[in-house]
Design an enzyme around this catalytic site. Structure first.
Site, PDB file in Angstrom:
ATOM      1  N   ALA A  62       0.830  -1.205   0.000  1.00 30.60           N
ATOM      2  CA  ALA A  62       0.000   0.000   0.000  1.00 30.60           C
ATOM      3  C   ALA A  62       0.862   1.252   0.000  1.00 30.60           C
ATOM      4  CB  ALA A  62      -0.923  -0.009   1.217  1.00 30.60           C
ATOM      5  N   ILE A 111       0.718   3.995   1.835  1.00 31.86           N
ATOM      6  CA  ILE A 111       1.178   4.452   3.148  1.00 31.86           C
ATOM      7  C   ILE A 111       2.336   3.606   3.650  1.00 31.86           C
ATOM      8  CG2 ILE A 111      -0.481   3.055   4.475  1.00 31.86           C
ATOM      9  CD1 ILE A 111      -0.597   5.436   6.463  1.00 31.86           C
ATOM     10  N   TYR A 134       0.122 -13.372   1.097  1.00 35.68           N
ATOM     11  CA  TYR A 134       0.110 -13.037   2.513  1.00 35.68           C
ATOM     12  C   TYR A 134       0.224 -14.275   3.396  1.00 35.68           C
ATOM     13  CZ  TYR A 134      -1.976  -8.850   0.366  1.00 35.68           C
ATOM     14  OH  TYR A 134      -2.224  -7.766  -0.427  1.00 35.68           O
ATOM     15  N   LYS A 138      -5.278   2.004  10.640  1.00 33.29           N
ATOM     16  CA  LYS A 138      -6.573   2.393  11.171  1.00 33.29           C
ATOM     17  C   LYS A 138      -7.594   2.488  10.029  1.00 33.29           C
ATOM     18  CE  LYS A 138      -5.951   6.603   9.442  1.00 33.29           C
ATOM     19  NZ  LYS A 138      -6.782   7.071   8.317  1.00 33.29           N
ATOM     20  N   TYR A 149      -7.408  21.542   2.620  1.00 36.18           N
ATOM     21  CA  TYR A 149      -6.788  20.836   3.740  1.00 36.18           C
ATOM     22  C   TYR A 149      -6.980  21.590   5.055  1.00 36.18           C
ATOM     23  CZ  TYR A 149      -3.251  18.471   6.557  1.00 36.18           C
ATOM     24  OH  TYR A 149      -2.601  17.776   7.551  1.00 36.18           O
TER      25      TYR A 149
END
Length: 318
Positions: free
Chosen positions: A13, A15, A58, A97, A235
């Site tokens: 991913a 992040i 995975y 999260k 933002y």
């Protein structure tokens, strides 16, 4: 446990590649050992970039005996099954999260981690930044008198149309992606005795998930928390604590870069004081907290569970 904590990553991913893997490679007490992907080419590319072993799939990574802990940056709807599989395999887990998409699953997984004697930690990073403890100290010292209300806002500009955060099937939506931040901040400063008074979620035309929202929460003593969030906005990342004698304001509150000089605004009858702190890397602090949790065999979980319940209550009140 001696030696560094050997961590594997489930997925490539954004992040993970942009923020967490660089922090893993720089962290003392941790060794980035492997990264898994359903696409062998992506795993190989990431492995070469970060100097770790590529793994195809995975499940294969979870079966590896040399992996003590895993980081799960998958879409929210996939967290529960893969976190559960990791816990059943005896791995410590740091999960993006929200930990799951419902409080029942969150409670079950936290209970499973405790049963297995492993750490399960949700990756809410801002709570590890020292600025917020400094704010707590100012409130505790009576610098703004008696606390009357809390206000927090977190919003980001529009995402690319294909972003997973616009997918209902993958657990997207503004509430769990950005609304979680102001809600967790309210928990951080006001405690667990918060109830949802009302909420509104807004879905822009053409989207299958909510793109904005607001919620009003309150403590039994009447302190209110006004939360606003969105993912198609200019933002904003800030909060304010308003007391009987003054206010505390914090900007760049939730995702400050490591070199950002944190400023706390203290506003009272004598004017405004700017309290400037040393820069702090909240990503590195989060990784350090996870290493500590692995060493101890458990992680604090009360805030994670209460947050999951309140997110559910906000959605139910909207």
């Amino acid at each position: 446990m001696s030696g560094p904590v050997r961590v594997g990553v489930l997925g490539c991913a954004d992040i993970a590649l942009r923020r967490m893997l660089p922090a893993f490679t720089a962290a003392p007490g941790l060794e980035l050992a492997a990264i898994a992907s359903r696409d062998p080419a992506r795993a190989k590319e990431a492995g070469l970039r970060f100097g770790c072993r590529p793994v195809h799939g995975y499940a294969e990574l979870l079966a590896a005996d040399d992996i003590e802990a895993v980081y799960v940056p998958l879409p929210a709807a996939l967290h529960a099954p893969w976190v559960e599989a990791a816990l059943e395999a005896g791995k410590h887990v740091l999960a993006e999260k929200p930990l799951t998409t419902d409080p029942e699953s969150t409670e079950r997984l936290l209970g499973l981690a405790a049963k297995r004697g492993v750490a399960l930690m949700e990756n809410v990073m801002f709570v590890h930044h020292p600025r917020h403890e400094a704010v707590r100290s100012l409130v505790a010292d009576g610098r703004i008198g008696e606390l009357r209300s809390f206000r927090a806002e977190f919003a980001i500009p529009p995402l690319a149309d294909g972003d997973i955060r616009y997918s209902a099937e993958l657990g997207g939506g503004a509430l769990s992606d950005v609304g979680l931040y102001p809600l967790r901040a309210a928990l951080h400063f006001l405690g667990h005795d918060l109830d949802v008074v009302g909420a509104r979620l807004v879905r822009r035309a053409g989207r299958e998930v909510e793109t904005a929202g607001a919620a009003l929460l309150a403590t039994p003593g009447g302190v209110t928390a006004h939360l606003t969030f969105g993912m198609e906005h200019a933002y904003a990342s800030r909060y304010e604590l308003w007391g009987s004698e003054g206010r505390i304001t914090v900007d760049r509150a939730f995702t400050p870069p490591a070199d950002h000089v944190p400023v706390i605004g203290l506003h009272g009858g004598a004017g405004t004081e700017e309290i400037r702190l040393e820069p702090a890397d909240q990503v590195a602090a989060t990784v350090a907290a996870f290493v500590d949790a692995v060493r101890e065999g458990s992680a604090p979980c009360a805030d994670t569970l209460r947050q999951a319940v309140l997110l559910h209550d906000v959605r139910g009140s909207a």
